[in-house]
Design a protein around this motif. Structure first.
Motif, PDB file in Angstrom:
ATOM      1  N   PHE A  69      -5.664   5.328  -7.543  1.00  0.00           N
ATOM      2  CA  PHE A  69      -5.021   4.755  -6.508  1.00  0.00           C
ATOM      3  C   PHE A  69      -5.788   3.361  -6.006  1.00  0.00           C
ATOM      4  O   PHE A  69      -4.941   2.326  -5.782  1.00  0.00           O
ATOM      5  CB  PHE A  69      -4.621   5.726  -5.512  1.00  0.00           C
ATOM      6  N   ASP A  73      -4.856   8.451  -1.133  1.00  0.00           N
ATOM      7  CA  ASP A  73      -6.051   7.485  -0.761  1.00  0.00           C
ATOM      8  C   ASP A  73      -7.320   8.222  -1.319  1.00  0.00           C
ATOM      9  O   ASP A  73      -7.705   9.285  -1.006  1.00  0.00           O
ATOM     10  CB  ASP A  73      -5.878   7.480   1.037  1.00  0.00           C
ATOM     11  N   THR A  79      -6.918   1.946   2.990  1.00  0.00           N
ATOM     12  CA  THR A  79      -6.601   2.425   4.078  1.00  0.00           C
ATOM     13  C   THR A  79      -7.833   2.379   5.144  1.00  0.00           C
ATOM     14  O   THR A  79      -9.196   2.429   4.736  1.00  0.00           O
ATOM     15  CB  THR A  79      -6.013   4.045   3.737  1.00  0.00           C
ATOM     16  N   HIS A 117       1.772   4.421  -2.947  1.00  0.00           N
ATOM     17  CA  HIS A 117       1.558   5.564  -2.711  1.00  0.00           C
ATOM     18  C   HIS A 117       2.880   6.348  -3.432  1.00  0.00           C
ATOM     19  O   HIS A 117       2.820   7.220  -4.300  1.00  0.00           O
ATOM     20  CB  HIS A 117       1.566   6.134  -1.494  1.00  0.00           C
ATOM     21  N   HIS A 171       0.824  -1.312  -0.012  1.00  0.00           N
ATOM     22  CA  HIS A 171       0.040  -0.135   0.005  1.00  0.00           C
ATOM     23  C   HIS A 171       0.953   1.367   0.004  1.00  0.00           C
ATOM     24  O   HIS A 171       0.537   2.082  -0.903  1.00  0.00           O
ATOM     25  CB  HIS A 171      -1.026  -0.138   1.239  1.00  0.00           C
TER      26      HIS A 171
END
Ligand code: ZN
Ligand code: ZN
Length: 163
Positions: free
Chosen positions: A92, A87, A104, A75, A71
């Protein structure tokens, strides 16, 4: 999991998936509590580092940690590529899905202290250790009543806990 192992996973994932070198540090941060990891950038948009919480490294299952590392790497990679990397942005989120990384706020890893409300009996959880030491200083949100500390729970990331 050792932070060096995390770096290794991040490096391999970034080169294999995006052809990108990991050129920022990956660090353990023991003060991170409500989030498992984060991608930190400077106010002028320069990538600074990836952080994983101490609790995540301490209690997370291997699978859960790998998901979080991916994750944060996504980013970083999308930011490097000039794509939407925040997020919640559709691009994304699609990348998360593609690479089997969690969204998230969908998993919690760490130790929580549990208590019951003395008025209604409802069970609550908190990460504040202070509550176990001086429960008399706290009041429950349900009844503003006193509380009794009953124990602790460890979440390893394999069970989803939603806020
Ligand atoms: Zn994120
Ligand atoms: Zn209550």
């Amino acid at each position: 999991m050792d932070i060096d192992r995390v770096k290794q996973i991040a490096r391999v994932f970034l080169t294999e998936t995006y052809g990108i070198e990991l050129s920022i540090p990956v660090e353990r941060n023991n003060r991170l509590r409500t989030t498992q990891g984060r991608y930190v950038i400077k106010h002028d948009d320069t990538p600074l580092r990836i952080e994983l919480s101490g609790q995540t490294l301490e209690y997370g299952t291997e699978g859960a940690i790998i998901g979080i590392v991916k994750h944060e790497c996504i980013h970083y990679a999308l930011h490097q590529l000039g794509k939407p990397y925040q997020d919640g942005s559709a691009y994304f989120e699609a990348e998360l899905k593609k690479h089997d990384a969690p969204r998230t706020g969908t998993c919690f890893i760490g130790k929580l202290y549990t208590f019951t409300c003395d008025d209604c009996g409802q069970v609550g959880e908190t990460w504040r250790k202070q509550l176990t030491l001086t429960p008399e200083k706290y009041r429950t949100t349900c009844c503003r009543g006193t509380l009794t500390w009953i124990g602790e729970k460890i979440y390893n990331g394999s069970n989803e806990l939603l806020y």
